[in-house]
Motif scaffolding. Sequence first.
Motif, short mmCIF file in Angstrom:
data_model
loop_
_atom_site.label_atom_id
_atom_site.label_comp_id
_atom_site.label_asym_id
_atom_site.label_seq_id
_atom_site.Cartn_x
_atom_site.Cartn_y
_atom_site.Cartn_z
N LEU A 300 53.01 37.56 33.28
CA LEU A 300 53.28 36.31 33.86
C LEU A 300 52.52 35.61 35.68
N VAL A 301 52.08 36.09 36.08
CA VAL A 301 51.21 36.00 37.15
C VAL A 301 50.04 35.81 37.15
N LEU A 302 49.29 36.74 36.25
CA LEU A 302 48.08 36.70 35.72
C LEU A 302 48.06 35.63 34.71
N ASP A 303 48.85 35.24 33.76
CA ASP A 303 48.89 33.93 33.77
C ASP A 303 48.66 32.62 34.50
N ASP A 304 49.91 32.88 35.10
CA ASP A 304 49.87 31.17 36.34
C ASP A 304 48.32 31.60 36.85
N ALA A 305 47.78 32.50 37.10
CA ALA A 305 46.53 32.87 38.01
C ALA A 305 45.87 32.00 36.99
#
Length: 373
Positions: A300-305
């Motif tokens: 999820l953090v990766l997708d936000d970035a």
Amino acid sequence: MSHSEVPPPPGIWGVPPWTGRNLASRDEQLVEISAALARRGMAPLCGLGGAGKTMLAIEFAHRNASAYDIVYMIQSESQWSLLNGFAALASELRVPEQELLMDEASSSQTSSGSKTSSRQPRVVTAVKSRLGRRGRWLLIFDGVRSPQLLDHYLPSITQGGHILMTSTNPIWRGLATVAVRGLSRAESVSFLLRRTGEVDAEVADTLAERLGDLPLALAQAGAYIEETGRPLAEYVSLFRQRPAALLERPQTLPVTVATTWESSLAEVFQSPPAADLLSLLSFFPMEEIPRRVLSGHDPLVLDDAIAVLRLHSLIEVKPASYSVHRLVKIIVQHQLRQEDRQRWREAARQLLRTSVSQPSTIDPNELTEPDLS
């Protein structure tokens, strides 16, 4: 239609000149734009800054001028530039002054600068009304930062009008986009040889590869060589040693590769996860970075970035890989502090060591740093 057969402009014409000098004609992309307009009446041209979106839109306008009675480009970076563009177009359309004035009661409700602020919505309404009642027009909204910015500015296209937008943002809420990428290698080589007057296609190919076939970078290199008289082979050697410095040198161009990404990178670095991801990816040596190297990251953090980077076309996401343009990597590395460069280089090496199944094909030790001065 050949470059020499560009038709005369239509009755109302507000598009910069196009000579074909700084960009190869991209016939396939022009056909793609025509097809998109035929299907939907509007087409966003999206891609990395420097990919030539604006020049492609200008070329399309010039080469299809005979199909329109009105062709007009509006700078669309902000509400202010949009309103100025509509005011200028209203003048060209000879919209009567009374249509642009609010009634006195409405004007009196505004606090300061009332005449200007009260007229602007009427300008937009009047222009949209006139265009919406007729066909054979082309509007180009150039440099759109967000599709939502155009919500109140798009005229009806039901009578046959066409709309092009240029943007680094590829997310257009279901509207099919035209992806504008670099030139083909053959086009890049042809441009460099034509611009420099040299004949060594192998050297030109080497430089085109190092520049990632990015139109603005090719034009910048051509201008540097033209103005300094430095041979193409020497420029290749200099670029190998001092890439960031050359990408920042303006020569006679109004923008450089470095400056065209300034605002995008500034926004990205306001988001720590996006800044960290871009910094990390900038130290991978390969063009296609396998997605599995980031499998240990929180998805999820990766997708936000990734979403932040995609807003500026700074990353391309494919089913099995990520890619960041090689010149973006150079500029990002150059902007980092020395200790951060070392940290991200080591992080990239470590990820490659632990996730790449065939180290013989991708050597983590290839992550060497050029002279970024």
